[in-house]
Design an enzyme around this catalytic site. Sequence first.
Site, PDB file in Angstrom:
ATOM      1  N   LYS A 296      -7.771  -4.893  -9.753  1.00 51.79           N
ATOM      2  CA  LYS A 296      -8.447  -3.610  -9.520  1.00 51.79           C
ATOM      3  C   LYS A 296      -9.406  -3.702  -8.330  1.00 51.79           C
ATOM      4  CE  LYS A 296      -6.523  -1.611 -13.049  1.00 51.79           C
ATOM      5  NZ  LYS A 296      -5.333  -2.466 -13.002  1.00 51.79           N
ATOM      6  N   ASP A 297      -9.765  -2.512  -7.798  1.00 53.74           N
ATOM      7  CA  ASP A 297     -10.654  -2.422  -6.645  1.00 53.74           C
ATOM      8  C   ASP A 297     -11.994  -3.112  -6.911  1.00 53.74           C
ATOM      9  OD1 ASP A 297      -9.534   0.106  -4.748  1.00 53.74           O
ATOM     10  OD2 ASP A 297      -8.878   0.082  -6.836  1.00 53.74           O
ATOM     11  N   LYS A 298     -12.605  -3.579  -5.837  1.00 56.39           N
ATOM     12  CA  LYS A 298     -13.954  -4.133  -5.950  1.00 56.39           C
ATOM     13  C   LYS A 298     -14.993  -3.023  -5.905  1.00 56.39           C
ATOM     14  CE  LYS A 298     -17.408  -7.097  -3.806  1.00 56.39           C
ATOM     15  NZ  LYS A 298     -17.743  -8.072  -2.736  1.00 56.39           N
ATOM     16  N   GLN A 391      -6.492  -3.093   0.065  1.00 56.85           N
ATOM     17  CA  GLN A 391      -6.949  -4.065  -0.936  1.00 56.85           C
ATOM     18  C   GLN A 391      -5.951  -5.208  -1.088  1.00 56.85           C
ATOM     19  OE1 GLN A 391      -6.474  -0.720  -1.268  1.00 56.85           O
ATOM     20  NE2 GLN A 391      -7.508   0.024  -3.100  1.00 56.85           N
TER      21      GLN A 391
END
Length: 661
Positions: A296-298, A391
């Site tokens: 998942k995204d940071k 990403q």
Amino acid sequence: MERDTQPCFMSDHEGFCGSIKNSTRDFVVIELDVQGRPVNRTDRPEEPTKLASTEVRQCSQKASLGEVTAGMASMVQNGDGVLSQEGFDLNVILGSSVNEALEEFASKTVACSEEQKEDTEMTLGTFPDKQQRASVHRAVRHNYPFLMTVTHQTEIRVKVDRDFRELSQLVSEEEAEDFFRFIDAKVPGSAFTFLPDDSKEHRTSVHHFVSRRFGKLVETKSFAEQDKTAITVRLREKGNQGKKSRKRTASDSEEQVETYTGFTLKKENLETLEAISYMAAVLGVLPSDFSYAGIKDKRAITYQSMVVKKISTERLLEKTSEFERRGMQLSNIHPVSEPLRLGRLQGNHFDLVIRDLKPHGKCSSSDLEVLVKEAVENVKARGFVNYYGPQRFGNSQTVQADQVGLALLKEDTVAAVRLFLSPEEGEDLQNKAKRHFLHTGNAKESLLLMPAYKARERLMLRALHRYGSGQEGCGRAWLSLPHGMRVFYLHAYCSRLWNEAASYRLNTLPHRPVQGDLVCTRPQRDNSATEESDTAQVHVVTPAEEKDNVFSLEQVVLPMPGNSVKYPENVLGKWYQDRLAQDGLSACRFRITSLKLNVPGCYRPLLAYPYDITYSLHVKEEPHVMGLSPSHSTASLTLSFDLDSSCYATVCLREIMKCEP
């Protein structure tokens, strides 16, 4: 060859400008499980159901441990909680047509010669779910003990069992069938007795067969009954299995009971792998003991399912307060039977806020509502090119993950290490540590400089200090990273190539399937087919199919390079060959044995679509400040939608906005 990296768009609306991720609360990602349910739901997971001990001997390996998962389609329970015979009903598990084909196959194998039996096998189809595969294995062996089932990825194949044939030459076929059903049930402490036998030589042959084939699971003894002697076989208790030998076969490993705990992780402003490294350090396990369905995204608030091995629910609950101090919250903690598999999700739900909306060109701010509606409705209807988002390639501005992956595919581990440890601009500790290593080659001193939270870099430097920075030492340094971290870089390279292939395909060929294109023949949202279509479901478009418009553009898939994929049979296939050659990978097998890495490849749809999309435009009037500034308005847009797994919200937003968000 010049790389074609310019993104293509599927709609020609004007779009608008705006900014995302002004705050982590502006970008919320919620994973959707394989049933499409949000993983942050508050209802508890279904509890395992106990089996009655008197009937447990009739059950499979799963049932012999005392539990089955409630709701499993092929495991049907009666009112007393006992597994019913329908659990072995192949009509229920396989469907009538496949079951009829299996019956015919079984009849033919009985009738054919020994030589023919060696080469005879059939497929039962593909079964993506592990528990579903376990049901098939169990039921086939119960109904046809003389057959064996073999799994290849998600496909199950059936063929004659040589061990059954060997035993049936020593005892009757009926006894052999009963014995193999006893073995397959795997009930610790249970026993099976062969018919009495007065031939010591014959009993010795049976002893040798059972010991050689099942010695780690069972123990055999001969007992005198009146004037004859019978052999009794007893399954070892769990604690005693395998004590005679530390070496385990693949079948023996299935007998070991491992502790797995599932949970939902909420994290904020943290990378998934960074969160795992921190949790592993707190719990005293390896990062590789954690499994997850997707990264998942940071720069976001994200919710995702995870499973940790070797840690009980009680132990995990004890540590939740420590995780919270690091920006992580754990919920829905519960025991599970197996780790998560990468890609084991339907997709993700996004709740986004785009701030500071402005038109691109000469349109006035009053036109924003029209621009937004046109943009969202176009993408809803026509979709967007299914590019991998930024990403996928990491946050680095100097050396991105795909460059590291290319060096690994060339098996140049030294270059890959130097790229991995290349510093960014800035004088923070991690960049100082990287810069020190590149200038001095001193891994020990660089390790002392590297911050504690940079788990991957510290693992790498520790191994380099121990083994040196030559080819062998760098290979060991890569092996010090968990498998998921190593293979990430190879996937990043393949993803970059896929993005370029997608642009080339749309710029070179018509926006419809043409001869030689690859198309996926199953529905788009069938169990998240986004990145897992196998070769059996991929079809090459024929000239007649192109002429008759049999397929649509949304069915076109492009291969992610690997050792198990086929390539388009048109100019795009030639492009792949030339592009790999350009990077020195003409002879690449996409398998690096020394690093235990294998990239089979897969097929990814050319287009993706947002589902259940809703949006709302908010305009706020800023008051006029006397003598300082005139009054003006600011606009923001809230968006909610679902995407299939491995699709990127930032790429969807780029299509909507017609600019980098």
